[in-house]
Design a protein around this motif. Sequence first.
Motif, PDB file in Angstrom:
ATOM      1  N   PRO A 183      16.917  -2.372  -0.921  1.00  0.00           N
ATOM      2  CA  PRO A 183      17.444  -2.768  -2.233  1.00  0.00           C
ATOM      3  C   PRO A 183      18.811  -2.203  -2.595  1.00  0.00           C
ATOM      4  O   PRO A 183      19.419  -2.677  -3.562  1.00  0.00           O
ATOM      5  CB  PRO A 183      16.366  -2.249  -3.202  1.00  0.00           C
ATOM      6  N   ARG A 191      19.489 -12.236  -3.531  1.00  0.00           N
ATOM      7  CA  ARG A 191      19.123 -11.314  -4.609  1.00  0.00           C
ATOM      8  C   ARG A 191      20.094 -11.466  -5.773  1.00  0.00           C
ATOM      9  O   ARG A 191      19.695 -11.535  -6.938  1.00  0.00           O
ATOM     10  CB  ARG A 191      19.123  -9.884  -4.074  1.00  0.00           C
ATOM     11  N   PHE A 248      14.840  -5.468 -10.428  1.00  0.00           N
ATOM     12  CA  PHE A 248      13.717  -6.166  -9.794  1.00  0.00           C
ATOM     13  C   PHE A 248      12.582  -5.206  -9.444  1.00  0.00           C
ATOM     14  O   PHE A 248      12.796  -4.087  -8.978  1.00  0.00           O
ATOM     15  CB  PHE A 248      14.170  -6.880  -8.527  1.00  0.00           C
ATOM     16  N   THR A 249      11.360  -5.686  -9.667  1.00  0.00           N
ATOM     17  CA  THR A 249      10.147  -4.972  -9.270  1.00  0.00           C
ATOM     18  C   THR A 249       9.291  -5.925  -8.446  1.00  0.00           C
ATOM     19  O   THR A 249       9.688  -7.056  -8.173  1.00  0.00           O
ATOM     20  CB  THR A 249       9.355  -4.504 -10.511  1.00  0.00           C
ATOM     21  N   ASN A 250       8.101  -5.468  -8.074  1.00  0.00           N
ATOM     22  CA  ASN A 250       7.198  -6.322  -7.301  1.00  0.00           C
ATOM     23  C   ASN A 250       6.212  -7.086  -8.167  1.00  0.00           C
ATOM     24  O   ASN A 250       5.491  -7.938  -7.674  1.00  0.00           O
ATOM     25  CB  ASN A 250       6.426  -5.476  -6.280  1.00  0.00           C
ATOM     26  N   GLU A 256       4.719  -3.034 -12.809  1.00  0.00           N
ATOM     27  CA  GLU A 256       5.859  -2.181 -12.453  1.00  0.00           C
ATOM     28  C   GLU A 256       7.058  -2.449 -13.357  1.00  0.00           C
ATOM     29  O   GLU A 256       7.839  -1.536 -13.655  1.00  0.00           O
ATOM     30  CB  GLU A 256       6.252  -2.413 -10.997  1.00  0.00           C
ATOM     31  N   ASN A 311       8.841   0.525 -15.629  1.00  0.00           N
ATOM     32  CA  ASN A 311      10.260   0.839 -15.607  1.00  0.00           C
ATOM     33  C   ASN A 311      10.940   0.585 -16.943  1.00  0.00           C
ATOM     34  O   ASN A 311      11.864   1.313 -17.324  1.00  0.00           O
ATOM     35  CB  ASN A 311      10.944   0.067 -14.477  1.00  0.00           C
ATOM     36  N   GLY A 367      10.353  -8.011 -12.874  1.00  0.00           N
ATOM     37  CA  GLY A 367      11.593  -7.339 -13.201  1.00  0.00           C
ATOM     38  C   GLY A 367      11.750  -7.030 -14.669  1.00  0.00           C
ATOM     39  O   GLY A 367      10.925  -7.385 -15.508  1.00  0.00           O
ATOM     40  N   GLY A 384      12.912   3.347  -8.562  1.00  0.00           N
ATOM     41  CA  GLY A 384      13.207   2.324  -7.566  1.00  0.00           C
ATOM     42  C   GLY A 384      11.971   1.992  -6.760  1.00  0.00           C
ATOM     43  O   GLY A 384      10.975   2.710  -6.804  1.00  0.00           O
ATOM     44  N   LEU A 385      12.045   0.881  -6.045  1.00  0.00           N
ATOM     45  CA  LEU A 385      10.924   0.429  -5.224  1.00  0.00           C
ATOM     46  C   LEU A 385      11.455  -0.027  -3.875  1.00  0.00           C
ATOM     47  O   LEU A 385      12.526  -0.636  -3.783  1.00  0.00           O
ATOM     48  CB  LEU A 385      10.197  -0.734  -5.908  1.00  0.00           C
ATOM     49  N   SER A 407      12.184  -3.747  -3.888  1.00  0.00           N
ATOM     50  CA  SER A 407      12.851  -4.293  -5.071  1.00  0.00           C
ATOM     51  C   SER A 407      13.822  -5.405  -4.680  1.00  0.00           C
ATOM     52  O   SER A 407      14.699  -5.212  -3.834  1.00  0.00           O
ATOM     53  CB  SER A 407      13.618  -3.175  -5.784  1.00  0.00           C
TER      54      SER A 407
END
Length: 454
Positions: A90, A97, A117-119, A123, A127, A294, A313-314, A317
Amino acid sequence: MTPHVIEPDPQAGAAVKAADRAHVFHSWSAQGLIDPLAVAGAEGSYFWDYDGNRYLDFTSGLVYTNIGYQHPRVVAAIQEQAAKLTTFAPAFAIDVRSEAARLIAERTPGDLDKIFFTNGGAEAVENAVRMARLHTGRTKVLSAYRSYHGATSTAINLTGDPRRWASDNGSAGVVRFWAPFLYRSPFYATTEAEESARALQHLEDTIAFEGPATIAAIILETVPGTAGIMTPPPGYLAGVREICDKYGIVFVLDEVMAGFGRTGKWFAAEHFDVVPDLMTFAKGVNSGYVPLGGVAISEKIAATFDKRPYPGGLTYSGHPLACAAAVATIQVMEDEKVVENAAHIGENVLGPGLRELAERHPSVGEVRGLGVFWALDLVKNRETREPLVPYNAAGEANAPMAAFGAAAKKNGLWPFVNMNRTHAVPACNVTEAEAKEGLAALDAALTVADEHTA
């Protein structure tokens, strides 16, 4: 779309079921008491099992397949992206993206132009709360009863339904309040105006007693989803916005379920002319084809992290496959006027059709919703508004709703059933004919619910 030819294969279905029961641990379930359906395939608004039974999906998965199953343009986009660049970390700028973020930011209200962005949705909530706490330097977050924000640590503690109870060991500083719900008003209101005014006064009183300088954020589902699709009364969300501005509180709207066309607008906030400071999304952003969620971030909160690192962060992401699905989904929604279709179906088919069912079925206490986001509140008695089953009922106490659900499935409809409600939440691109098919199946199933009225 030409209906898929279903070829029954019970032996294959039995093998799928056996492997599931041997190895898959299911969410929200007592593992020894469930009997999951083995699904052989899905297309558009339908899915089918290995025995050849075909169901009209009035759940949209978990209210996320906003463009239905297996849309060929989105499937092709995922395949093309996999051939080009399957994954990448990411921290880098990746074309797909960047394009997904641009397309989302173009559609979010106001200045919500930066996308983290997240999953998934939980999440995103985690955040958003972290951003609000760091931005304000405060700890407490206010959330509503009758809400759902996800199942990760902070998100489940913010949640206002019974799924929280087993994990309610305290994300520090979560305080709950009553949001408006005129049909079961906690404020003894008789009109929408009274409900809105009293709910806002209750919220401001809660803030006063908790200490305004201790509160980082207020989080609300723009239109609460799983809790009952309770569209807020006119003026309420605008009032919350004013309260947040008055006390320097971050206003977070959770659009994980209500966003991306579900209510007949790109985002439900547009119905109320309100711009939050942070907005969470997931589900419909790419119809759930590859996990993606997100946070859309306002300019003032994004500026907090211009020189200060954001501590979050992920690994996945903005995953390229998920972002490619998002780009294709948004383009499909534009080209095929999916958002407009959701508004049309709600105004001209589902809304009138559900209200007509309510006139004939004594088990229907209230119909509420918009777009392709509707709930039937089922009751034992319309006068007393006693729910058809008790709050959080299980086992024998939930038998009337279980019987209703079984009747719907027998009629080829897969229903969304939660507590004493059934939700009508088909794909946003559902056709008029499909919506009417669903209404007919609901009509038949409601006769079973009617048997339990007094």
